[in-house]
Write an enzyme that holds these catalytic residues in place. Structure first.
Site, PDB file in Angstrom:
ATOM      1  N   GLY A  89       0.814  -1.205   0.000  1.00 15.66           N
ATOM      2  CA  GLY A  89       0.000   0.000   0.000  1.00 15.66           C
ATOM      3  C   GLY A  89       0.850   1.258   0.000  1.00 15.66           C
ATOM      4  O   GLY A  89       1.927   1.311  -0.593  1.00 15.66           O
ATOM      5  N   LEU A  90       0.362   2.296   0.676  1.00 11.25           N
ATOM      6  CA  LEU A  90       1.023   3.596   0.750  1.00 11.25           C
ATOM      7  C   LEU A  90       1.228   4.200  -0.640  1.00 11.25           C
ATOM      8  O   LEU A  90       2.248   4.840  -0.909  1.00 11.25           O
ATOM      9  CB  LEU A  90       2.368   3.488   1.488  1.00 11.25           C
ATOM     10  CG  LEU A  90       2.303   3.057   2.953  1.00 11.25           C
ATOM     11  CD1 LEU A  90       3.702   2.937   3.535  1.00 11.25           C
ATOM     12  CD2 LEU A  90       1.467   4.003   3.773  1.00 11.25           C
ATOM     13  N   CYS A  91       0.255   3.971  -1.529  1.00  5.76           N
ATOM     14  CA  CYS A  91       0.351   4.536  -2.875  1.00  5.76           C
ATOM     15  C   CYS A  91      -0.972   5.190  -3.268  1.00  5.76           C
ATOM     16  O   CYS A  91      -1.418   5.079  -4.413  1.00  5.76           O
ATOM     17  CB  CYS A  91       0.756   3.474  -3.889  1.00  5.76           C
ATOM     18  SG  CYS A  91      -0.196   1.955  -3.827  1.00  5.76           S
ATOM     19  N   GLY A  92      -1.589   5.862  -2.306  1.00  5.73           N
ATOM     20  CA  GLY A  92      -2.806   6.602  -2.584  1.00  5.73           C
ATOM     21  C   GLY A  92      -3.956   5.693  -3.000  1.00  5.73           C
ATOM     22  O   GLY A  92      -4.148   4.601  -2.447  1.00  5.73           O
TER      23      GLY A  92
END
Length: 292
Positions: A89-92
């Protein structure tokens, strides 16, 4: 109201988070260039592969020698959705956009009375779709241990899909991924893999060439179509890697700037509270001195 110690600890925590997000942004930016080059390099090959298939498909369009991967089963009752997302994750909204696009397509098929099966490539797509379509997920591929996506990874997925088709488990297969446009633009895309939809041949000016095939065109298609399925999956994986890095770089840049704004607000609150406390202590000292 939080104490000065609480505010100081919070400022230190946000500063530590800001360092992490800034480092992740720099890492994503470094990986983005290589991923973008790989995705752009794969596009001409996949397009030329489609053009070759289109030319050969014309030779078998008038007879029954077309392979089943191109002609299909003659039905469209069972649909296989191959949903490619990122492993982390951590990609909007990168992963959620692909999952939402596939979810909407699955709902339309179910509303039309079709049977839907889902093949998840990537952890995030599986986590998002299993809440609503858990029983429909029939296969899952995890690429978390793969540091750099290669054609072998895509070919393994392609062989699984073809094996499922040969067993009669579905009639139509559609690939879902995100096409990389720019750092701030990734477009969710659906591409039909089975039956193989041969691209239209652009009409050329002048006399067209006549080809003779050895072996026959049907035998060539039987070899090229499975390879084309793996090529299209490989391109989708490369597009996803580039899109993920672009989305992650944007998300971490926003997170870094938001952390900076939060640090400024917390520092202002800390200074005001500290000034108020010092003023209060001075008033107490002056009041005590006057009382004497």
């Amino acid at each position: 109201m939080p104490s000065l110690k609480d505010l100081k600890n919070r400022i230190a925590s946000v500063k530590a988070t800001q360092k992490i997000t800034k480092a992740m942004k720099m890492v994503a930016a470094a990986k983005l260039r290589r991923a973008q080059e790989a995705a752009e390099a794969a596009r001409p090959y996949s397009q030329r592969m489609g053009a070759v298939l289109a030319n050969i498909a014309q030779a078998v369009s008038s007879d029954d020698s077309a392979p089943r991967l191109m002609s299909g089963t003659g039905r469209d009752d069972v649909h296989l959705l191959i949903v490619c997302t990122a492993e982390r994750g951590l990609c909007g909204g990168f992963n959620s956009q692909i999952a939402r696009f596939a979810r909407d397509h699955a709902r339309k098929l179910l509303a039309a009375g079709k049977t839907v099966k889902i093949f998840c490539v990537g952890k995030k797509g599986f986590d998002s779709l299993r809440r609503e379509f858990g029983p429909n997920i029939v296969e899952r591929t995890d690429l978390r241990e793969v540091k750099r996506v290669s054609f072998e990874n895509a070919d393994a997925i392609g062989r699984k899909v073809i094996s499922m088709f040969d067993k009669g488990e579905f009639d139509v297969a559609t690939l879902f991924y995100s096409e990389f446009k720019s750092v701030i633009s990734q477009v969710p895309t659906a591409q039909q893999l089975i039956p193989a939809a041969a691209p239209e041949v652009v009409a050329a000016t002048g006399a067209s060439a006549v080809y003779e095939y050895e072996p026959d065109a049907g035998a060539i298609l039987s070899d090229l179509i499975p390879r084309n399925i793996s090529v299209q999956i490989f391109r989708a994986l490369l597009e996803n890697v580039a899109g993920e890095m672009g989305a992650k770089m944007s998300a971490m840049d926003n997170a870094t700037r938001n952390a900076g704004e939060m640090i400024n607000k917390l520092t202002l609150s800390y200074n005001r509270q500290r000034q108020a406390q010092i003023t209060k202590e001075l008033i107490e000292i002056i009041s005590g001195a006057e009382a004497l």
